[in-house]
Scaffold this motif. Structure first.
Motif, mmCIF file in Angstrom:
data_model
loop_
_atom_site.group_PDB
_atom_site.id
_atom_site.type_symbol
_atom_site.label_atom_id
_atom_site.label_comp_id
_atom_site.label_asym_id
_atom_site.label_seq_id
_atom_site.Cartn_x
_atom_site.Cartn_y
_atom_site.Cartn_z
ATOM 1 N N UNK A 34 0.771 -1.234 0.148
ATOM 2 C CA UNK A 34 -0.004 0.048 -0.010
ATOM 3 C C UNK A 34 0.749 1.208 0.097
ATOM 4 N N UNK A 35 2.004 1.371 0.819
ATOM 5 C CA UNK A 35 2.826 2.312 0.841
ATOM 6 C C UNK A 35 3.745 2.582 -0.394
ATOM 7 N N UNK A 36 3.966 1.770 -1.022
ATOM 8 C CA UNK A 36 4.676 2.039 -2.406
ATOM 9 C C UNK A 36 3.714 2.200 -3.517
ATOM 10 N N UNK A 37 2.496 1.591 -3.267
ATOM 11 C CA UNK A 37 1.249 2.035 -4.413
ATOM 12 C C UNK A 37 1.121 3.512 -4.073
ATOM 13 N N UNK A 38 0.687 4.207 -2.971
ATOM 14 C CA UNK A 38 0.683 5.453 -2.609
ATOM 15 C C UNK A 38 1.713 6.307 -3.063
ATOM 16 N N UNK A 39 3.051 5.935 -2.765
ATOM 17 C CA UNK A 39 4.016 6.557 -3.276
ATOM 18 C C UNK A 39 4.046 6.840 -4.626
ATOM 19 N N UNK A 327 1.177 0.881 11.076
ATOM 20 C CA UNK A 327 1.818 0.932 9.525
ATOM 21 C C UNK A 327 3.304 1.403 9.709
ATOM 22 N N UNK A 328 3.273 2.442 10.643
ATOM 23 C CA UNK A 328 4.618 3.030 10.776
ATOM 24 C C UNK A 328 5.681 2.123 11.415
ATOM 25 N N UNK A 329 5.285 1.565 12.548
ATOM 26 C CA UNK A 329 5.940 0.644 13.127
ATOM 27 C C UNK A 329 6.604 -0.475 12.218
ATOM 28 N N UNK A 330 5.900 -1.351 11.546
ATOM 29 C CA UNK A 330 6.211 -2.289 10.722
ATOM 30 C C UNK A 330 7.119 -2.133 9.613
ATOM 31 N N UNK A 413 14.560 3.356 5.529
ATOM 32 C CA UNK A 413 15.654 4.574 5.411
ATOM 33 C C UNK A 413 14.926 5.674 5.153
ATOM 34 N N UNK A 414 13.895 5.689 4.238
ATOM 35 C CA UNK A 414 13.022 7.037 4.074
ATOM 36 C C UNK A 414 12.627 7.484 5.398
ATOM 37 N N UNK A 415 12.028 6.662 6.213
ATOM 38 C CA UNK A 415 11.489 7.179 7.450
ATOM 39 C C UNK A 415 12.680 7.598 8.318
ATOM 40 N N UNK A 416 13.661 6.881 8.401
ATOM 41 C CA UNK A 416 14.822 7.503 9.099
ATOM 42 C C UNK A 416 15.166 8.814 8.878
ATOM 43 N N UNK A 417 15.270 9.131 7.627
ATOM 44 C CA UNK A 417 15.666 10.243 7.210
ATOM 45 C C UNK A 417 14.610 11.598 7.422
ATOM 46 N N UNK A 418 13.385 11.207 7.166
ATOM 47 C CA UNK A 418 12.197 11.991 7.653
ATOM 48 C C UNK A 418 12.533 12.438 8.790
ATOM 49 N N UNK A 419 12.769 11.496 9.882
ATOM 50 C CA UNK A 419 12.661 11.565 11.179
ATOM 51 C C UNK A 419 13.999 12.401 11.685
ATOM 52 N N UNK A 420 14.981 12.318 10.955
ATOM 53 C CA UNK A 420 16.353 13.023 11.219
ATOM 54 C C UNK A 420 15.885 14.567 11.026
ATOM 55 N N UNK A 461 7.407 17.750 5.814
ATOM 56 C CA UNK A 461 7.859 16.533 6.556
ATOM 57 C C UNK A 461 6.543 15.493 6.415
ATOM 58 N N UNK A 462 5.422 16.096 6.738
ATOM 59 C CA UNK A 462 4.241 15.184 6.611
ATOM 60 C C UNK A 462 3.778 14.642 5.308
ATOM 61 N N UNK A 463 4.243 15.362 4.303
ATOM 62 C CA UNK A 463 3.705 14.940 2.786
ATOM 63 C C UNK A 463 4.542 13.845 2.463
ATOM 64 N N UNK A 464 5.961 13.967 3.057
ATOM 65 C CA UNK A 464 6.671 12.770 2.942
ATOM 66 C C UNK A 464 6.587 11.533 3.381
ATOM 67 N N UNK A 465 5.734 11.695 4.634
ATOM 68 C CA UNK A 465 5.296 10.729 5.353
ATOM 69 C C UNK A 465 3.819 9.811 4.756
ATOM 70 N N UNK A 466 3.345 10.702 4.091
ATOM 71 C CA UNK A 466 1.905 10.459 3.706
ATOM 72 C C UNK A 466 1.834 8.850 3.005
ATOM 73 N N UNK A 467 2.684 8.214 2.342
ATOM 74 C CA UNK A 467 2.633 6.931 1.787
ATOM 75 C C UNK A 467 2.560 6.058 3.251
ATOM 76 N N UNK A 468 3.137 6.135 4.057
ATOM 77 C CA UNK A 468 3.029 5.430 5.283
ATOM 78 C C UNK A 468 1.710 5.535 6.113
ATOM 79 N N UNK A 469 1.614 6.823 6.539
ATOM 80 C CA UNK A 469 0.511 7.320 7.396
ATOM 81 C C UNK A 469 -0.475 8.194 6.667
#
Ligand code: MSP
Length: 655
Positions: A34-39, A327-330, A413-420, A461-469
């Protein structure tokens, strides 16, 4: 001039067996997809995201018989529950295939017949050890055990000898073509380590594969020879082409086939990376681009599976947290190829620290300050300093990197970078301390700039997180007063900023619940939750021993304020701490204070005292303490609060 058509992206999950409802392991694959599809949708592609259910075969026949149901009735009930779960997890599939759908059954028969006509499927006799649970004949090299039986090397269950007239698929004829495929297209199997595994299996020699059963009634009949049913893997794998229109919608098929990514667990990689391309080669159909084998979620170091009785029901977590924390945790916890151990401690830690503290607090603080200081309106900002510019330029770079990471399925890795980046923005706010600037009218334009920059960073940042959450980000965008939904903004056109003076922002509501382990599990929490600032003040003696010299700069980082106690109450079962509600002039907070041995709640209401307001919140007895008071400690370890000898407004700075 003909309209240029969009590039397409076709992604699939495995189709899940209907012998039981999906658990967290199944949810994992579906969430990745789902995340990859949304991205890819944000990236401008025309996406086809397929999931569904694998409904034929002995496994289902057996499970239905045990429940006193027909296989179809069992499938119908499980499908409904699976679809409910996908809905609760915000899975945005485009099509849900069931292998009992007529167009699929017809498509599979057509493909089977095509291979019979070509001579790639022929009739013969098969005798071998068969695993009912995995629907698979065991490889010849599995040893016979002491009891004279063989055990399935994948699931460990006892296999049975099956001897029957069968149709074979001429798999052996495809060995060289498969090896050539792996060599010329190493991206066909990912991650790389799995490619080596697959190619060495093929190099070891391929035998023809039995693709029909006479012992299984619940399956698609072989055309013209109905005492045989089609082997469940030939039936199941072909779902990827029938769902995309093979045999019933040539335009759709032309548009989306071949698939870009088949996501599968590592246990079914061989079926997808060996049998499937061979079936397609025989059918003269193009091959998918990538089969991505992901790792497993383990519980107590063992693969989560129904047969082992260690599955976690996602509904329990969904009820408390909604879809996004899961979703985020997994996705955040492990890279897609590796295994991960699921623990509630790990889950709550991530949710509390990354979501509630880092992202949730950033949104909460920023929008509350825009509300309190500017009536909820973005104001005319002051000049952008180099420090402010960094918030913008770092985002631009982050956006480029995150694109590549999502595009190559490196979601963690994408999430790691967004959280940094989120961490950097939190630090930017702490360094600029807008709550202090707000006291000085001369700094109004500067204050406006800092808050604008922080709000723009949240939007980015939230836009970049959108596919995940997706659900939480849509909420954040509503708070930010965005007219559009994130899904409607193409990645390419998204820019930092995007709003200016006059934009009305809303007051945020809590985005992520902060839940203590003991509240969640209904048992005592471990020592981590008991480490409570304010609840256990140091003694004077300990204080002396621990004394370190700090610089004035370090001292200045502390935001000390006058607070007025609005409410004070005891906490059932706790003798040393009280729960306080305090007023900080611009906002109200709750806190836990270790003063119950010195003061009764009624002694405190209305009193003014000094608190630290920028200390990281702590969970104490499952309650979030959002500030810490200053108190002197007596020789017998009691806390005495210094009160003021004259009136001073709540919120006044202490320095
Ligand atoms: N029906 C077949 C797939 C046919 S695809 C043409 C099947 N179904 S399954 O329901 O048993 O498993 C579906 C997927 O769930 C597999 O990719 C499997 O790896 C995955 N998982 C099942 N348990 C899992 C974990 N504990 N962790 C991660 N994924 C797991 O196989």
């Amino acid at each position: 001039m003909a309209k240029k058509s969009k590039p397409t992206f076709y992604i699939t999950t495995p189709i899940y067996y209907v012998n039981d409802v999906p658990h967290i392991g199944h949810a994992y694959t579906t969430i990745i997809a789902d995340t990859l599809a949304r991205f890819q949708k944000l990236a401008g592609k025309d996406v086809f995201f397929l999931t569904g259910t694998d409904e034929h075969g002995q496994k289902i026949e057996k499970a239905a018989a045990e429940k006193g149901l027909t296989p179809k009735a069992l499938a119908d009930s499980v499908v409904g529950r699976a679809q409910d779960l996908w809905k609760a997890l915000d899975i945005s599939y485009d099509f849900f295939i069931r292998t009992t759908m007529e167009f699929h059954e017809k498509g599979v028969q057509k493909l089977f017949q095509r291979l019979v006509d070509k001579g790639d499927i022929y009739k013969g006799e098969y005798k071998g050890w068969y695993c009912v649970s995995d629907e698979n004949f065991l490889p010849d090299d599995v040893p016979v055990e002491a009891d004279g039986c063989k055990a399935c090397p994948d699931c460990g269950k006892k296999a049975t000898v099956v001897s029957e007239e069968t149709y074979f698929f001429r798999l052996s004829a495809y060995q060289d073509r498969l090896l050539k495929l792996y060599e010329e297209h190493p991206e066909f199997v990912r991650p790389q380590s799995r490619l080596n595994e697959v190619s060495s299996f093929v190099r070891g020699g391929l035998k023809d594969l039995s693709v029909t059963r006479t012992t299984v009634k619940w399956g698609i009949p072989v055309p013209g020879d109905p005492k045989h049913t089609i082997y469940v893997w030939f039936d199941a794998l072909n779902n990827y082409v029938t769902a995309a229109g093979y045999g019933w919608n040539p335009d759709l098929f032309e548009k989306f086939w071949p698939a870009d990514v088949h996501l599968v667990g590592k246990d079914i990689l061989r079926f997808h990376a060996v049998y499937w391309p061979a079936f397609l080669m025989a059918s003269d159909l193009p091959l998918p681009r990538t089969v991505y084998g992901h790792g497993w979620w383990l519980k107590d170091d063992t693969k989560m599976s129904k047969s082992k009785g260690n599955v976690l029901d996602p509904h329990v977590l969904l009820k408390v947290f909604g879809p996004d924390p899961l979703r985020y945790f997994l996705l955040r916890e492990i890279p897609i190829g590796q295994d991960g151990n699921f623990s509630h401690e790990g889950f709550l830690h991530r949710v509390n620290s990354d979501l509630a503290n880092d992202l949730g607090n950033l949104v909460q603080r920023t929008l509350t300050m825009i509300g309190n200081y500017f009536g909820g309106e973005i104001s005319e900002p002051g000049e952008e300093t180099a420090e402010d510019a960094r918030v913008r330029t770092d985002f631009d770079e982050l956006k480029r990197r995150v694109f590549d990471l999502y595009d190559s399925c490196a979601i963690n890795k994408a999430l790691e970078e967004i959280w940094a980046y989120i961490g950097m923005v939190n630090k930017y706010l702490a360094d600029n301390a807008p709550w202090i600037m707000a006291r000085d009218p001369a700094l109004r334009a500067r204050l406006g700039r800092v808050l604008l920059q922080a709000a723009a960073a949240i939007r980015g940042a939230s836009y970049l997180v959108y596919p995940v959450m997706p659900r939480s980000v849509e909420k954040i965008w509503v708070f930010l007063g965005e007219a559009k939904k994130p899904a409607d903004v193409p990645y390419e056109t998204f820019e930092f900023g995007g709003f200016g003076p006059g934009r009305k922002v809303g007051m945020p509501q809590a985005l992520f619940p902060r839940v203590a382990l003991k509240d969640f599990l209904g048992e005592e929490a471990g020592p981590a939750a008991a480490a409570a600032p304010a609840a256990r003040p140091e003694t004077a003696e300990e204080g002396k021993n621990a004394m370190d010299i700090i610089t004035y700069e370090e001292f200045k980082k502390m935001d000390l304020r006058v607070a007025q106690i609005l409410e004070a109450e005891r906490i059932p079962g706790a003798t040393k701490i009280l729960k306080l509600k305090i007023d900080l002039g611009t906002e109200q907070r709750q806190m836990i204070a270790g003063v119950a041995e010195t003061y009764a709640p009624e002694d405190l209401v209305g009193k003014k005292l000094i608190v630290i307001v920028n200390l990281k919140p702590a969970l104490i007895r499952g309650i979030e303490s959002q500030a810490m008071l200053l108190a002197a400690i007596t020789a017998d370890n009691k806390a005495v609060i210094p009160f003021f000898d004259r009136d001073i407004p709540a919120g006044a700075i202490v320095k």
